[in-house]
Design a protein around this motif. Structure first.
Motif, PDB file in Angstrom:
ATOM      1  N   ALA A  69       0.835  -1.202   0.000  1.00  0.00           N
ATOM      2  CA  ALA A  69       0.000   0.000   0.000  1.00  0.00           C
ATOM      3  C   ALA A  69       0.869   1.251   0.000  1.00  0.00           C
ATOM      4  O   ALA A  69       0.573   2.245  -0.687  1.00  0.00           O
ATOM      5  N   ILE A  70       1.939   1.218   0.760  1.00  0.00           N
ATOM      6  CA  ILE A  70       2.879   2.339   0.813  1.00  0.00           C
ATOM      7  C   ILE A  70       3.529   2.547  -0.551  1.00  0.00           C
ATOM      8  O   ILE A  70       3.695   3.684  -1.012  1.00  0.00           O
ATOM      9  N   GLU A  71       3.869   1.454  -1.226  1.00  0.00           N
ATOM     10  CA  GLU A  71       4.420   1.571  -2.586  1.00  0.00           C
ATOM     11  C   GLU A  71       3.405   2.156  -3.554  1.00  0.00           C
ATOM     12  O   GLU A  71       3.760   2.947  -4.437  1.00  0.00           O
ATOM     13  N   ASP A  72       2.136   1.768  -3.416  1.00  0.00           N
ATOM     14  CA  ASP A  72       1.084   2.350  -4.266  1.00  0.00           C
ATOM     15  C   ASP A  72       1.104   3.867  -4.147  1.00  0.00           C
ATOM     16  O   ASP A  72       1.065   4.596  -5.149  1.00  0.00           O
ATOM     17  N   ALA A  73       1.130   4.352  -2.907  1.00  0.00           N
ATOM     18  CA  ALA A  73       1.100   5.790  -2.666  1.00  0.00           C
ATOM     19  C   ALA A  73       2.324   6.476  -3.270  1.00  0.00           C
ATOM     20  O   ALA A  73       2.226   7.567  -3.849  1.00  0.00           O
ATOM     21  N   TYR A  74       3.474   5.813  -3.150  1.00  0.00           N
ATOM     22  CA  TYR A  74       4.707   6.376  -3.716  1.00  0.00           C
ATOM     23  C   TYR A  74       4.594   6.517  -5.233  1.00  0.00           C
ATOM     24  O   TYR A  74       4.878   7.586  -5.791  1.00  0.00           O
ATOM     25  N   VAL A  75       4.192   5.446  -5.893  1.00  0.00           N
ATOM     26  CA  VAL A  75       4.112   5.468  -7.357  1.00  0.00           C
ATOM     27  C   VAL A  75       3.103   6.510  -7.823  1.00  0.00           C
ATOM     28  O   VAL A  75       3.376   7.299  -8.740  1.00  0.00           O
ATOM     29  N   LEU A  76       1.941   6.551  -7.198  1.00  0.00           N
ATOM     30  CA  LEU A  76       0.926   7.518  -7.609  1.00  0.00           C
ATOM     31  C   LEU A  76       1.411   8.942  -7.356  1.00  0.00           C
ATOM     32  O   LEU A  76       1.203   9.846  -8.186  1.00  0.00           O
ATOM     33  N   GLY A  77       2.073   9.157  -6.235  1.00  0.00           N
ATOM     34  CA  GLY A  77       2.613  10.482  -5.951  1.00  0.00           C
ATOM     35  C   GLY A  77       3.654  10.916  -6.966  1.00  0.00           C
ATOM     36  O   GLY A  77       3.682  12.080  -7.397  1.00  0.00           O
ATOM     37  N   GLU A  78       4.524   9.985  -7.372  1.00  0.00           N
ATOM     38  CA  GLU A  78       5.544  10.310  -8.373  1.00  0.00           C
ATOM     39  C   GLU A  78       4.925  10.592  -9.735  1.00  0.00           C
ATOM     40  O   GLU A  78       5.373  11.484 -10.461  1.00  0.00           O
ATOM     41  N   LEU A  79       3.885   9.846 -10.094  1.00  0.00           N
ATOM     42  CA  LEU A  79       3.197  10.101 -11.359  1.00  0.00           C
ATOM     43  C   LEU A  79       2.567  11.490 -11.368  1.00  0.00           C
ATOM     44  O   LEU A  79       2.578  12.190 -12.395  1.00  0.00           O
ATOM     45  N   LEU A  80       2.029  11.901 -10.232  1.00  0.00           N
ATOM     46  CA  LEU A  80       1.362  13.205 -10.154  1.00  0.00           C
ATOM     47  C   LEU A  80       2.337  14.364 -10.273  1.00  0.00           C
ATOM     48  O   LEU A  80       1.924  15.499 -10.509  1.00  0.00           O
ATOM     49  N   LYS A  81       3.630  14.094 -10.146  1.00  0.00           N
ATOM     50  CA  LYS A  81       4.635  15.128 -10.400  1.00  0.00           C
ATOM     51  C   LYS A  81       4.831  15.355 -11.894  1.00  0.00           C
ATOM     52  O   LYS A  81       5.338  16.404 -12.310  1.00  0.00           O
TER      53      LYS A  81
END
Length: 375
Positions: free
Chosen positions: A294-306
């Motif tokens: 779940a933590i990795e999900d948040a990381y990937v989505l956050g990086e995409l939003l950049k």
């Protein structure tokens, strides 16, 4: 109107909120409970999770609240070694350690970093309706919030998933689990050690979650008892240390659950909505990777939003994350079955193979788990 609603204030939802905060997007976390608190006892945070927390600026706070894990060990029920993995190579490779932590302490660190002003409590989701500009969230307290996007971080029984995606099917592992935390010491050989003993249709694990508390868990196949069985009696299958830990734990604080995961679903996102964590890929706890994924999900989505707008990020996120998350679910399910073999011949063969298997084979598997998906 706010931009993004995060439904669920668990580990995945709060990590997602922190990622959005760092990107600078408008969001709010809607949590059903009346306070941000842990449902559970201890939790393991692999190198992958700790890499994300370093990226989000809370690594030191998490590390200070938890306990470093230097070794991962598997033994038989009498605590005789079957497999041991030294994690120092990953500490050198990634610059972070693995940790164990009490869920309540992790929640506290995350909630503080996100900020109370971004978290709405007592908001149990009743219904979601599509609107011309996004979505209307109706909560059981009668309030309504209008949002443009939704991130479903609301767990294995996700309301967001059930409303907009295929109906999730829970898979029953036919295993029962007890979890407890107590103030206790451990022998020096078990300090900084995530330790699990495999018996006949049963397992016992123990790890320190801070300087004074020990977290233990015991699993059995359902044919060996019920959730109302005497857990002290069940612990007698293991070394006296396990028996002592169970006996000295406040029984009122025990957490008793059946073990489930979520049968694979093929879609995690659509226009305006995506799922993260257990809402998308709930797993059995056998790899200690449920919260980490779940933590990795948040990381990937956050990086995409950049790099992209919200809708494009929602679309790309499953393409990056789905393969690894599904493999974790599958491997964890298989491991849970192998660890509970009951046939005497199969059990003896399993233990023999584990004793002679080169450590590098196990470390190679951990490498797959600890390496973050590229964005």
């Amino acid at each position: 109107m706010m931009d993004i609603a995060i439904i669920g204030g668990g580990i995945g939802g709060l990590t997602m909120a922190l990622a959005l905060k760092r990107v600078g997007l408008s969001f709010r976390v809607f949590e059903a409970a009346n306070e941000i608190k842990a449902v559970g006892a201890g939790i393991g945070l692999g190198s992958n999770a700790m890499q994300v927390f370093r990226h989000l600026g809370i690594h030191d706070d998490v590390a200070a609240a938890g306990r470093r894990i230097a070794v991962m060990s598997i033994t038989d029920e009498k605590f005789r070694a079957l497999s041991k993995m030294d994690l120092s190579r990953f500490e050198k490779q990634y610059g972070v350690s693995n940790y164990a932590i009490h869920r309540a302490d992790l929640h506290r660190v995350l909630a503080k970093a996100v900020g109370d002003e971004h978290i709405a409590l007592n908001k149990r989701l009743k219904d979601i309706e599509k609107t011309a500009t996004g979505f209307s969230l109706l909560f059981e307290d009668g309030t309504i919030n209008e949002v443009t996007h939704i991130i479903g971080a609301d767990g294995i029984k996700s309301k967001v998933r059930e409303t907009f995606f295929e109906k999730g099917t829970l898979r029953d592992a036919k295993q029962l689990c007890w979890r407890g935390v107590l103030d206790a010491g451990l022998p020096a050989s078990l300090d900084y050690n995530a330790f699990e003993a495999w018996g006949k249709g049963t397992r016992f694990g123990v790890v320190k979650v801070n300087s004074r508390q020990v977290y233990w868990y015991l699993l059995i196949d359902e044919h060996l008892g019920t959730l109302e069985s005497d857990v002290e009696q069940l612990a007698k299958a293991f070394d006296p240390l396990a028996q002592d830990l169970v006996r000295n734990t406040d029984k009122e604080g025990l957490i008793k659950t059946r073990i489930y995961d979520l049968k694979s679903i093929e879609s995690w996102s659509q226009k305006g909505i995506c799922l993260i964590g257990d809402a998308a890929h709930a797993t059995t706890p056998n790899l200690g990777q449920g919260a980490c994924q779940a933590i990795e999900d948040a990381y990937v989505l956050g990086e995409l939003l950049k790099k992209y707008d919200i809708d494009t990020s929602f679309q790309k996120y499953p393409q990056i994350r789905m393969q690894k998350a599904k493999s974790v679910v599958s491997l964890s399910w298989i491991l849970g079955k192998v660890a509970h073999w009951c046939n005497p011949v199969g059990l003896a063969l399993r233990n023999l193979l584990m004793r002679v298997a080169p450590e590098r084979m196990n470390l190679k598997q951990l490498e797959v788990l600890f390496k973050l998906d590229k964005v």
